[in-house]
Design a protein around this motif. Structure first.
Motif, PDB file in Angstrom:
ATOM      1  N   LYS A  44     -39.495  26.976  47.397  1.00 15.16           N
ATOM      2  CA  LYS A  44     -38.120  26.553  47.681  1.00 15.16           C
ATOM      3  C   LYS A  44     -37.977  25.056  47.423  1.00 15.16           C
ATOM      4  CE  LYS A  44     -36.685  30.395  49.851  1.00 15.16           C
ATOM      5  NZ  LYS A  44     -35.657  31.231  49.364  1.00 15.16           N
ATOM      6  N   GLY A  45     -36.722  24.612  47.323  1.00 15.63           N
ATOM      7  CA  GLY A  45     -36.440  23.195  47.287  1.00 15.63           C
ATOM      8  C   GLY A  45     -36.470  22.540  45.919  1.00 15.63           C
ATOM      9  N   PHE A  46     -36.275  23.296  44.849  1.00 18.71           N
ATOM     10  CA  PHE A  46     -36.253  22.698  43.526  1.00 18.71           C
ATOM     11  C   PHE A  46     -34.898  22.063  43.267  1.00 18.71           C
ATOM     12  CE2 PHE A  46     -39.754  25.605  43.041  1.00 18.71           C
ATOM     13  CZ  PHE A  46     -40.665  24.800  42.379  1.00 18.71           C
ATOM     14  N   PRO A  47     -34.892  20.843  42.736  1.00 16.82           N
ATOM     15  CA  PRO A  47     -33.605  20.211  42.435  1.00 16.82           C
ATOM     16  C   PRO A  47     -32.843  21.012  41.396  1.00 16.82           C
ATOM     17  CG  PRO A  47     -35.425  18.937  41.509  1.00 16.82           C
ATOM     18  CD  PRO A  47     -36.022  20.046  42.310  1.00 16.82           C
ATOM     19  N   GLN A  48     -31.540  21.028  41.530  1.00 19.57           N
ATOM     20  CA  GLN A  48     -30.711  21.789  40.607  1.00 19.57           C
ATOM     21  C   GLN A  48     -30.281  20.962  39.400  1.00 19.57           C
ATOM     22  OE1 GLN A  48     -30.208  25.116  40.992  1.00 19.57           O
ATOM     23  NE2 GLN A  48     -31.669  24.825  42.636  1.00 19.57           N
ATOM     24  N   ASP A  49     -30.518  19.658  39.428  1.00 12.85           N
ATOM     25  CA  ASP A  49     -30.035  18.770  38.378  1.00 12.85           C
ATOM     26  C   ASP A  49     -31.098  18.562  37.310  1.00 12.85           C
ATOM     27  OD1 ASP A  49     -28.701  16.901  36.873  1.00 12.85           O
ATOM     28  OD2 ASP A  49     -29.065  15.251  38.268  1.00 12.85           O
ATOM     29  N   ASP A  50     -30.819  19.020  36.105  1.00 11.37           N
ATOM     30  CA  ASP A  50     -31.707  18.807  34.969  1.00 11.37           C
ATOM     31  C   ASP A  50     -31.013  17.945  33.914  1.00 11.37           C
ATOM     32  OD1 ASP A  50     -34.206  19.864  35.426  1.00 11.37           O
ATOM     33  OD2 ASP A  50     -33.695  21.859  34.751  1.00 11.37           O
ATOM     34  N   ASN A  51     -30.057  17.125  34.317  1.00  8.32           N
ATOM     35  CA  ASN A  51     -29.297  16.326  33.358  1.00  8.32           C
ATOM     36  C   ASN A  51     -30.121  15.161  32.823  1.00  8.32           C
ATOM     37  OD1 ASN A  51     -27.029  17.916  33.722  1.00  8.32           O
ATOM     38  ND2 ASN A  51     -26.330  16.689  35.458  1.00  8.32           N
ATOM     39  N   GLY A  52     -29.920  14.852  31.552  1.00  5.90           N
ATOM     40  CA  GLY A  52     -30.504  13.670  30.955  1.00  5.90           C
ATOM     41  C   GLY A  52     -31.941  13.774  30.502  1.00  5.90           C
ATOM     42  N   TRP A  53     -32.625  14.828  30.820  1.00  4.85           N
ATOM     43  CA  TRP A  53     -34.054  14.908  30.517  1.00  4.85           C
ATOM     44  C   TRP A  53     -34.341  15.036  29.034  1.00  4.85           C
ATOM     45  CZ3 TRP A  53     -36.059  19.449  28.384  1.00  4.85           C
ATOM     46  CH2 TRP A  53     -35.239  20.573  28.467  1.00  4.85           C
ATOM     47  N   LYS A  54     -33.408  15.526  28.241  1.00  3.48           N
ATOM     48  CA  LYS A  54     -33.648  15.759  26.814  1.00  3.48           C
ATOM     49  C   LYS A  54     -33.692  14.463  26.010  1.00  3.48           C
ATOM     50  CE  LYS A  54     -30.266  18.586  27.033  1.00  3.48           C
ATOM     51  NZ  LYS A  54     -29.154  19.461  26.771  1.00  3.48           N
ATOM     52  N   SER A  55     -33.259  13.355  26.590  1.00 10.29           N
ATOM     53  CA  SER A  55     -33.201  12.084  25.864  1.00 10.29           C
ATOM     54  C   SER A  55     -34.570  11.428  25.709  1.00 10.29           C
ATOM     55  CB  SER A  55     -32.283  11.107  26.598  1.00 10.29           C
ATOM     56  OG  SER A  55     -30.991  11.627  26.692  1.00 10.29           O
ATOM     57  N   TYR A  56     -35.510  11.732  26.571  1.00 13.77           N
ATOM     58  CA  TYR A  56     -36.786  11.028  26.594  1.00 13.77           C
ATOM     59  C   TYR A  56     -37.927  11.980  26.259  1.00 13.77           C
ATOM     60  CZ  TYR A  56     -33.765   7.747  28.920  1.00 13.77           C
ATOM     61  OH  TYR A  56     -32.726   6.918  29.212  1.00 13.77           O
ATOM     62  N   PHE A  57     -38.187  12.104  24.964  1.00 15.42           N
ATOM     63  CA  PHE A  57     -39.269  12.978  24.523  1.00 15.42           C
ATOM     64  C   PHE A  57     -40.319  12.162  23.782  1.00 15.42           C
ATOM     65  CE2 PHE A  57     -36.375  12.931  20.945  1.00 15.42           C
ATOM     66  CZ  PHE A  57     -37.205  12.926  19.834  1.00 15.42           C
ATOM     67  N   PHE A  58     -41.474  12.771  23.603  1.00 13.47           N
ATOM     68  CA  PHE A  58     -42.565  12.160  22.855  1.00 13.47           C
ATOM     69  C   PHE A  58     -43.363  13.279  22.217  1.00 13.47           C
ATOM     70  CE2 PHE A  58     -43.948  12.910  27.149  1.00 13.47           C
ATOM     71  CZ  PHE A  58     -45.250  13.374  27.039  1.00 13.47           C
ATOM     72  N   TYR A  59     -44.281  12.910  21.367  1.00 17.64           N
ATOM     73  CA  TYR A  59     -45.126  13.884  20.688  1.00 17.64           C
ATOM     74  C   TYR A  59     -46.551  13.786  21.208  1.00 17.64           C
ATOM     75  CZ  TYR A  59     -41.255  13.805  17.339  1.00 17.64           C
ATOM     76  OH  TYR A  59     -40.020  13.862  16.759  1.00 17.64           O
ATOM     77  N   VAL A  60     -47.228  14.936  21.206  1.00 19.24           N
ATOM     78  CA  VAL A  60     -48.612  15.025  21.640  1.00 19.24           C
ATOM     79  C   VAL A  60     -49.405  15.672  20.510  1.00 19.24           C
ATOM     80  CG1 VAL A  60     -50.188  15.978  23.382  1.00 19.24           C
ATOM     81  CG2 VAL A  60     -47.843  15.364  24.025  1.00 19.24           C
ATOM     82  N   ARG A  61     -50.572  15.112  20.196  1.00 20.99           N
ATOM     83  CA  ARG A  61     -51.423  15.705  19.166  1.00 20.99           C
ATOM     84  C   ARG A  61     -51.917  17.058  19.667  1.00 20.99           C
ATOM     85  NH1 ARG A  61     -52.303  14.414  14.801  1.00 20.99           N
ATOM     86  NH2 ARG A  61     -52.033  12.181  15.091  1.00 20.99           N
ATOM     87  N   LEU A  62     -51.822  18.063  18.817  1.00 13.75           N
ATOM     88  CA  LEU A  62     -52.269  19.412  19.158  1.00 13.75           C
ATOM     89  C   LEU A  62     -53.769  19.497  18.906  1.00 13.75           C
ATOM     90  CD1 LEU A  62     -51.633  22.284  20.037  1.00 13.75           C
ATOM     91  CD2 LEU A  62     -51.072  22.815  17.661  1.00 13.75           C
ATOM     92  N   ASP A  63     -54.541  19.414  19.967  1.00 13.54           N
ATOM     93  CA  ASP A  63     -55.992  19.534  19.886  1.00 13.54           C
ATOM     94  C   ASP A  63     -56.517  20.022  21.232  1.00 13.54           C
ATOM     95  OD1 ASP A  63     -56.054  17.268  21.572  1.00 13.54           O
ATOM     96  OD2 ASP A  63     -56.474  15.893  19.918  1.00 13.54           O
ATOM     97  N   GLN A  64     -57.837  20.122  21.365  1.00 13.04           N
ATOM     98  CA  GLN A  64     -58.396  20.695  22.590  1.00 13.04           C
ATOM     99  C   GLN A  64     -58.254  19.773  23.805  1.00 13.04           C
ATOM    100  OE1 GLN A  64     -62.353  21.719  21.528  1.00 13.04           O
ATOM    101  NE2 GLN A  64     -63.118  19.631  21.609  1.00 13.04           N
ATOM    102  N   ALA A  65     -57.879  18.531  23.608  1.00 18.12           N
ATOM    103  CA  ALA A  65     -57.593  17.661  24.738  1.00 18.12           C
ATOM    104  C   ALA A  65     -56.209  17.956  25.327  1.00 18.12           C
ATOM    105  CB  ALA A  65     -57.678  16.193  24.321  1.00 18.12           C
ATOM    106  N   SER A  66     -55.294  18.469  24.505  1.00 22.28           N
ATOM    107  CA  SER A  66     -53.932  18.706  24.977  1.00 22.28           C
ATOM    108  C   SER A  66     -53.657  20.161  25.337  1.00 22.28           C
ATOM    109  CB  SER A  66     -52.914  18.245  23.928  1.00 22.28           C
ATOM    110  OG  SER A  66     -53.084  18.934  22.710  1.00 22.28           O
TER     111      SER A  66
END
Length: 149
Positions: free
Chosen positions: A108-130
């Motif tokens: 229980k208790g998850f915030p309902q607001d997911d606004n603005g999160w799509k603006s801040y993304f990054f890339y991660v190398r696809l390997d066994q560390a990730s």
């Protein structure tokens, strides 16, 4: 593990070769950890969605349930997660979240607001560390047709 910020003209739904997209909120608010476990990769593959298509609230629900299972000594499987959660569309984009099926909510208790999160993304190398090494061939990184490496 290698992280890379997007260059001008790069988009979340088109990561460069050998990289996949995550959002800052996946780490900061949803507490996603590395390497991404095989149960998460298998679950997302069953639903045919990418991790970058899941809202922070959806990731937080998923991680929360996995941690709860771990604390209770229960190893959760992709099949269990599929029986527990239903995929729900977030807004008009190709983005999704998870909701517990009827009478299945244990967190229980998850915030309902997911606004603005799509603006801040990054890339991660696809390997066994990730990503769990056994899931590298299964990991979906490209939006659209199939999404595999």
């Amino acid at each position: 593990m290698d992280f890379r910020l997007p260059l001008e003209g790069e988009w979340a739904d088109e990561p460069p070769e050998g990289l996949f997209t995550l959002y800052e909120e996946h780490l900061m608010r949803a507490h996603l950890w590395f390497p991404i476990t095989s149960v998460i990769v298998e679950f997302l593959n069953r639903l045919e969605v990418l991790i970058s298509q899941i809202s922070p609230r959806g990731i937080k629900r998923l991680v929360g349930l996995l941690v709860l299972g771990y604390e209770r000594g229960i190893e959760l499987t992709a099949e269990y997660l599929e029986a527990f959660f239903t995929l729900s569309r977030v807004g008009t984009d190709r983005l999704y979240g998870f909701r517990p099926r009827t009478f299945m909510e244990v967190l229980k208790g998850f915030p309902q607001d997911d606004n603005g999160w799509k603006s801040y993304f990054f890339y991660v190398r696809l390997d066994q560390a990730s990503v769990a090494a056994e899931c590298l061939p299964l990991f979906r990184r490209l939006w659209g047709g199939g999404g595999r490496r």
